[in-house]
Scaffold this motif. Sequence first.
Motif, PDB file in Angstrom:
ATOM      1  N   GLY A   1     -25.754  14.835  -7.588  1.00 18.37           N
ATOM      2  CA  GLY A   1     -24.497  15.465  -7.985  1.00 18.37           C
ATOM      3  C   GLY A   1     -23.500  15.654  -6.859  1.00 18.37           C
ATOM      4  O   GLY A   1     -22.536  16.408  -7.021  1.00 18.37           O
ATOM      5  N   THR A   2     -23.708  14.982  -5.716  1.00 18.42           N
ATOM      6  CA  THR A   2     -22.773  15.118  -4.592  1.00 18.42           C
ATOM      7  C   THR A   2     -22.342  13.746  -4.084  1.00 18.42           C
ATOM      8  O   THR A   2     -23.002  12.732  -4.320  1.00 18.42           O
ATOM      9  N   PHE A   3     -21.240  13.729  -3.352  1.00 17.30           N
ATOM     10  CA  PHE A   3     -20.742  12.501  -2.721  1.00 17.30           C
ATOM     11  C   PHE A   3     -19.832  12.908  -1.563  1.00 17.30           C
ATOM     12  O   PHE A   3     -19.419  14.085  -1.457  1.00 17.30           O
ATOM     13  N   SER A   4     -19.499  11.962  -0.692  1.00 22.46           N
ATOM     14  CA  SER A   4     -18.658  12.282   0.458  1.00 22.46           C
ATOM     15  C   SER A   4     -17.900  11.037   0.921  1.00 22.46           C
ATOM     16  O   SER A   4     -18.463   9.942   0.957  1.00 22.46           O
ATOM     17  N   PHE A   5     -16.626  11.224   1.263  1.00 24.37           N
ATOM     18  CA  PHE A   5     -15.788  10.158   1.810  1.00 24.37           C
ATOM     19  C   PHE A   5     -15.252  10.589   3.172  1.00 24.37           C
ATOM     20  O   PHE A   5     -14.935  11.768   3.376  1.00 24.37           O
ATOM     21  N   THR A   6     -15.111   9.651   4.085  1.00 22.53           N
ATOM     22  CA  THR A   6     -14.473   9.914   5.378  1.00 22.53           C
ATOM     23  C   THR A   6     -13.515   8.772   5.692  1.00 22.53           C
ATOM     24  O   THR A   6     -13.641   7.666   5.169  1.00 22.53           O
ATOM     25  N   GLY A   7     -12.552   9.041   6.583  1.00 21.78           N
ATOM     26  CA  GLY A   7     -11.611   8.001   6.979  1.00 21.78           C
ATOM     27  C   GLY A   7     -10.573   8.551   7.931  1.00 21.78           C
ATOM     28  O   GLY A   7     -10.648   9.714   8.355  1.00 21.78           O
ATOM     29  N   MET A   8      -9.606   7.723   8.301  1.00 22.23           N
ATOM     30  CA  MET A   8      -8.517   8.104   9.193  1.00 22.23           C
ATOM     31  C   MET A   8      -7.185   7.961   8.463  1.00 22.23           C
ATOM     32  O   MET A   8      -6.992   7.032   7.678  1.00 22.23           O
ATOM     33  N   LEU A   9      -6.277   8.894   8.741  1.00 19.30           N
ATOM     34  CA  LEU A   9      -4.949   8.856   8.148  1.00 19.30           C
ATOM     35  C   LEU A   9      -3.889   8.980   9.234  1.00 19.30           C
ATOM     36  O   LEU A   9      -4.059   9.737  10.197  1.00 19.30           O
ATOM     37  N   SER A  10      -2.785   8.253   9.045  1.00 21.56           N
ATOM     38  CA  SER A  10      -1.648   8.427   9.952  1.00 21.56           C
ATOM     39  C   SER A  10      -0.780   9.599   9.507  1.00 21.56           C
ATOM     40  O   SER A  10      -0.061  10.190  10.305  1.00 21.56           O
ATOM     41  N   GLU A  11      -0.854   9.932   8.222  1.00 21.49           N
ATOM     42  CA  GLU A  11      -0.145  11.073   7.658  1.00 21.49           C
ATOM     43  C   GLU A  11      -0.675  11.287   6.247  1.00 21.49           C
ATOM     44  O   GLU A  11      -1.389  10.438   5.711  1.00 21.49           O
ATOM     45  N   PRO A  12      -0.366  12.418   5.601  1.00 27.96           N
ATOM     46  CA  PRO A  12      -0.869  12.653   4.247  1.00 27.96           C
ATOM     47  C   PRO A  12      -0.446  11.548   3.283  1.00 27.96           C
ATOM     48  O   PRO A  12       0.652  10.988   3.401  1.00 27.96           O
ATOM     49  N   VAL A  13      -1.317  11.239   2.323  1.00 31.08           N
ATOM     50  CA  VAL A  13      -1.035  10.165   1.380  1.00 31.08           C
ATOM     51  C   VAL A  13      -1.455  10.582  -0.033  1.00 31.08           C
ATOM     52  O   VAL A  13      -2.327  11.431  -0.211  1.00 31.08           O
ATOM     53  N   LEU A  14      -0.842   9.960  -1.010  1.00 29.33           N
ATOM     54  CA  LEU A  14      -1.246  10.144  -2.393  1.00 29.33           C
ATOM     55  C   LEU A  14      -2.491   9.310  -2.651  1.00 29.33           C
ATOM     56  O   LEU A  14      -2.555   8.135  -2.273  1.00 29.33           O
ATOM     57  N   ALA A  15      -3.494   9.919  -3.266  1.00 28.18           N
ATOM     58  CA  ALA A  15      -4.772   9.254  -3.515  1.00 28.18           C
ATOM     59  C   ALA A  15      -5.165   9.423  -4.977  1.00 28.18           C
ATOM     60  O   ALA A  15      -4.631  10.271  -5.695  1.00 28.18           O
ATOM     61  N   THR A  16      -6.102   8.597  -5.405  1.00 31.17           N
ATOM     62  CA  THR A  16      -6.669   8.699  -6.749  1.00 31.17           C
ATOM     63  C   THR A  16      -8.177   8.679  -6.639  1.00 31.17           C
ATOM     64  O   THR A  16      -8.744   7.840  -5.931  1.00 31.17           O
ATOM     65  N   ILE A  17      -8.844   9.615  -7.312  1.00 27.62           N
ATOM     66  CA  ILE A  17     -10.300   9.629  -7.358  1.00 27.62           C
ATOM     67  C   ILE A  17     -10.729   9.491  -8.815  1.00 27.62           C
ATOM     68  O   ILE A  17     -10.137  10.095  -9.712  1.00 27.62           O
ATOM     69  N   SER A  18     -11.737   8.641  -9.045  1.00 27.95           N
ATOM     70  CA  SER A  18     -12.157   8.374 -10.415  1.00 27.95           C
ATOM     71  C   SER A  18     -13.626   7.975 -10.433  1.00 27.95           C
ATOM     72  O   SER A  18     -14.235   7.716  -9.387  1.00 27.95           O
ATOM     73  N   GLY A  19     -14.196   7.919 -11.632  1.00 28.40           N
ATOM     74  CA  GLY A  19     -15.549   7.433 -11.814  1.00 28.40           C
ATOM     75  C   GLY A  19     -15.522   6.055 -12.430  1.00 28.40           C
ATOM     76  O   GLY A  19     -14.458   5.474 -12.671  1.00 28.40           O
ATOM     77  N   ASN A  20     -16.677   5.508 -12.676  1.00 24.87           N
ATOM     78  CA  ASN A  20     -16.770   4.199 -13.287  1.00 24.87           C
ATOM     79  C   ASN A  20     -16.454   4.310 -14.776  1.00 24.87           C
ATOM     80  O   ASN A  20     -17.252   4.792 -15.557  1.00 24.87           O
TER      81      ASN A  20
END
Length: 393
Positions: free
Chosen positions: A59-78
């Motif tokens: 029931g858990t998950f994790s994402f990491t990454g680098m950003l140059s500035e805040p961005v609009l993102a979308t999170i979804s399932g299959n």
Amino acid sequence: MKKLLTVVTGILVTSISMAQEKRGPFQLNGTITGKDNGYVYLRYGNGFYIEDSCAIKNGTFSFTGMLSEPVLATISGNGDSGIDFYLDPAKMTVNIQSPTFQEATITGSATQNDYQELINDRAGVQREMAPLSQAFEDANKQYLRAIQARKSEAELSALKAKADAAKEKLLPLQEKAREVSYSFFRSHPDSYVTAAELRYFTNYMKPETLKSYISKLSPWLQTSIYGKELNDILEKIQNGSPGSRAQLFSQRDINGNPVGLMDFKGKYLLLDFWASWCLPCRKNNTHLKELYALYKDKGLTILGIADNDNKPDEWKKAIAKDGVGIWNHVLRGLDTNKFKEDGKPQPGDLYNMYGVHAVPTQILINPEGVIIARFGSGGDDYDQLDTRLAEIF
């Protein structure tokens, strides 16, 4: 974790110290109830796009990454509907009630907090608009089906009156909804949300209004990716606004023959930006035929420019059904596959060339090749077209 960088357009840098503070790593930790396996998908970026996936474990998950500035993102399932949110270079958490990602709770992002404030501000008027929007959409569809079925003039007039009445009821709420967003923009000149969301309102602004909003953004925000995009939009709208010389172009028409701006030299040329899928555009075709019949012998011609590059057959069918093959027609010139990959403007795209971001839009060019009027996105109301043509002819 599987990460795919779909497009890289270059190293994203900022020279303003306040903007540099927005650069850094992010970590998005999530929980999802009612789902112990499968994957969660994250897509984010501006100017470049990253698609990332992460397996759900207990029931858990994790994402990491680098950003140059805040961005609009979308999170979804299959197969699940996703939710849009703002990703900051910070440690964030997302709690999801599967399978309804729209009910996700996101914390740890100052930019997302601003976005949630804007969503809350809009909620009331959007509830008011919902039934009227549906009524207007239904009335437009009925009218379009009647046109395609070649119903009698009496039936068409009744359906058009119904659609117009539904539109009249909706217009004040649409203006009220826009004013809610404008109020947020004015009170949040330091927010990335203002720069990002302002892009979706450029259709309703004349160049001087858009320029005013951009000038009130914080200096470092004006040089952000979203700020640069706004300035690019402003430049394109100005290129397609009264007083500017119409830019030269050449496209293949519906019969495969080359058609360019110089072919209409000495005439008043109305560029009609439309699409087969656009209900107001299709409804407007009937009126354009009336205007064409009135003024074609006095020096008016029309060039239809359709947003149908990925579905040219539907474009051709719409021209035949609406009976507008009496003037020239070309496609906008957009490589849709490339645009899906990078989202960047394309030199051969007539919509980009004239700063058109919504249809229907009409641009009127005089016999000397100078733009003298614009109606729709970035211009006057559509009903002003009749008045202007009457003044000319």
